[in-house]
Each structure stands twice: as C-alpha cells, then as structure tokens.
Scaffold this motif. Structure first.
Motif, short mmCIF file in Angstrom:
data_model
loop_
_atom_site.label_atom_id
_atom_site.label_comp_id
_atom_site.label_asym_id
_atom_site.label_seq_id
_atom_site.Cartn_x
_atom_site.Cartn_y
_atom_site.Cartn_z
N THR A 3 0.83 -1.20 0.00
CA THR A 3 0.00 0.00 0.00
C THR A 3 0.87 1.24 0.00
O THR A 3 1.82 1.35 0.77
CB THR A 3 -0.92 0.02 1.23
OG1 THR A 3 -1.80 -1.11 1.18
CG2 THR A 3 -1.75 1.30 1.27
N TRP A 26 0.19 -1.97 -6.93
CA TRP A 26 0.03 -1.52 -5.54
C TRP A 26 -1.40 -1.07 -5.29
O TRP A 26 -2.11 -0.64 -6.22
CB TRP A 26 0.96 -0.35 -5.26
CG TRP A 26 2.41 -0.70 -5.09
CD1 TRP A 26 3.19 -1.39 -5.97
CD2 TRP A 26 3.26 -0.33 -3.99
NE1 TRP A 26 4.46 -1.49 -5.49
CE2 TRP A 26 4.54 -0.85 -4.28
CE3 TRP A 26 3.05 0.37 -2.82
CZ2 TRP A 26 5.62 -0.68 -3.41
CZ3 TRP A 26 4.13 0.54 -1.95
CH2 TRP A 26 5.39 0.01 -2.25
N ARG A 27 -1.80 -1.15 -4.05
CA ARG A 27 -3.01 -0.48 -3.59
C ARG A 27 -2.61 0.94 -3.23
O ARG A 27 -1.65 1.16 -2.49
CB ARG A 27 -3.56 -1.20 -2.36
CG ARG A 27 -4.75 -0.55 -1.69
CD ARG A 27 -5.28 -1.47 -0.59
NE ARG A 27 -6.30 -0.81 0.21
CZ ARG A 27 -6.08 -0.27 1.40
NH1 ARG A 27 -4.86 -0.30 1.94
NH2 ARG A 27 -7.06 0.33 2.06
N LEU A 29 -3.64 4.84 -1.89
CA LEU A 29 -4.48 5.83 -1.23
C LEU A 29 -3.97 7.19 -1.66
O LEU A 29 -2.76 7.45 -1.61
CB LEU A 29 -4.39 5.70 0.29
CG LEU A 29 -4.44 4.27 0.86
CD1 LEU A 29 -4.22 4.29 2.37
CD2 LEU A 29 -5.75 3.61 0.51
N GLU A 69 -4.52 1.40 8.90
CA GLU A 69 -3.77 1.15 7.67
C GLU A 69 -2.29 0.89 7.98
O GLU A 69 -1.72 1.44 8.93
CB GLU A 69 -3.85 2.35 6.73
CG GLU A 69 -5.21 2.58 6.11
CD GLU A 69 -5.54 1.59 4.99
OE1 GLU A 69 -4.68 0.75 4.66
OE2 GLU A 69 -6.66 1.67 4.46
N LEU A 71 1.25 1.28 5.89
CA LEU A 71 1.74 1.95 4.69
C LEU A 71 3.16 1.50 4.36
O LEU A 71 4.09 1.73 5.15
CB LEU A 71 1.70 3.46 4.88
CG LEU A 71 0.33 4.07 5.19
CD1 LEU A 71 0.47 5.57 5.45
CD2 LEU A 71 -0.65 3.79 4.06
#
Length: 222
Positions: A3, A26-27, A29, A69, A71
C-alpha cells in the motif's frame, strides 16, 4: 498487495506517482485538496480522500479514515511555491507558503509515520534542492527556500522519532520537473521524476533514514 499513500495527488508528480504505483499492482491511497479532483483519482483505481493540508480538521479526518492502515510507502507531495518575486513578502504570502509546506508536515507526519513504521515502510517528503544551504548559489525564491529548509528540519525530527520504530524517512529533491510549478522548460518530465523517486525509495534501507536525496539517489548537502 503493498500500500502507498500519496498526499497531493491531483496533478503533476503526485498524480504520476499514483499512476505508476497502480501500474505495478500496488493499492494506492491518494489525496486531493479539492473534492472535485477525487473522482478522477478514483477512476484511476486509487482510493481517494479529500484533504486540505492547511486544515487541522481535515488532517484529523484523514487520520480517522486511515486508522488501521499499514503503509509500505508514503509521499508528502503537497506544496506551493508562493510569490514569484523576491520583494517584501506579505503576511498572506508567508502564511500560505509556511502553512502548506511546513505546518502541514508538522501535523501530518505524526499521523502517517506510525502507519509506515508498523509496516517497516518508507516515508518521503518532496522538498527541493533550493532548500540546501550547502549547495546554494542563488538567493531567488527566498520564501520558498525557507519553507523547504524548514520542511527538511521536520523530516529529520520525524526520522529521529520514528526511524527506531521501523520507518525509513527521507527528503527528496524531485528534480526540475515540467509541472505547473516547474514550467515547460524544466529538465525532466513528471514520469521521469516519479520513476526515479519510486526506484530510489525502493532501493534504500534503514541506513538512509534522515537523508536528503536527489530523485536519482544522489545525496544532497543540507
């Protein structure tokens, strides 16, 4: 799936970081200052968040939304240049630049860094070679230079606080990039800058914690 969080992703380098991380599976945000820019990030495949980095309430809301989350990579890309002249700065000029480039980091990095540390990930702020005192050969852009030098100081403090907990924290000069800030005559494209930033971040280890680096990994003097 790793992420990445990109703060300041509506255009330029930030948007290109989003695109490249998504392309690599990738994810992602991603934040934008204007809510109108969030649908475009969502259409790319990112998870969009509206974030005004100058608003304490907006930062608190982001922290709440990201609770839990982990990261693997995080970029604080949001920033402004400010006035293009080097004359007497107004209070509004000073506040706009310092609130966006410095106060935002003071508020955001303590929110983000624990999520990076828990993942034993890497955190980067987009600074500028113009912040360097050791490499300085011009006095132009004084207010912008001062803000990015202050940002570097915030980054070093973050590296001391969260490096021992597992986060590798660095400041990057992204290059002179063909963005709205850099202009069409700049040296490199956003694609080249983002690719270099990503490769350098992926290639460093904990020994680079607290470093000031060019996008290609070359160390820069403070």
């Amino acid at each position: 799936m790793p992420t990445a969080l990109i703060i300041g992703a509506s255009r330029g380098i930030g948007r290109e970081l989003v695109r490249q991380y998504l392309a690599d599976g990738w994810r992602v945000l991603a934040s934008a200052r204007k809510s109108d820019d969030c649908p475009a990030l969502g259409a790319m495949g990112a998870h969009p968040y509206q974030l005004d980095v100058t608003s304490a309430d907006s930062i608190a809301a982001l922290g709440w939304n990201l609770d839990g989350e982990l990261l693997d990579a995080a970029f604080l890309n949001a920033g402004v240049y400010g006035p293009r002249h080097d004359g007497f700065p107004t209070r509004d000029d000073f506040d706009a630049v310092m609130h966006t480039n410095v106060l935002a980091a003071l508020r955001l990095l303590p929110v983000i860094a624990p999520m990076v540390a828990e993942a034993r990930g890497k955190l980067a702020v987009i600074s500028s070679r113009m912040a360097s005192m050791g490499a300085r050969g011009s006095a132009s852009g004084t207010l912008y230079r001062a803000s990015k030098a202050a940002l570097n100081s915030v980054l070093v403090d973050t590296s001391l606080r969260f490096g021992p907990k597992g986060a590798t924290c660095v400041a990057f000069h992204p290059g002179w990039v063909q963005t709205d800030m850099g202009g069409p005559g700049a040296d490199i494209t956003p694609e080249q800058s983002a690719a270099g930033l990503r490769a350098t971040l992926a290639g460093i280890d904990a020994s680079a914690n607290g470093a000031f680096l060019n996008y290609d990994g070359t160390p820069l003097p403070w």
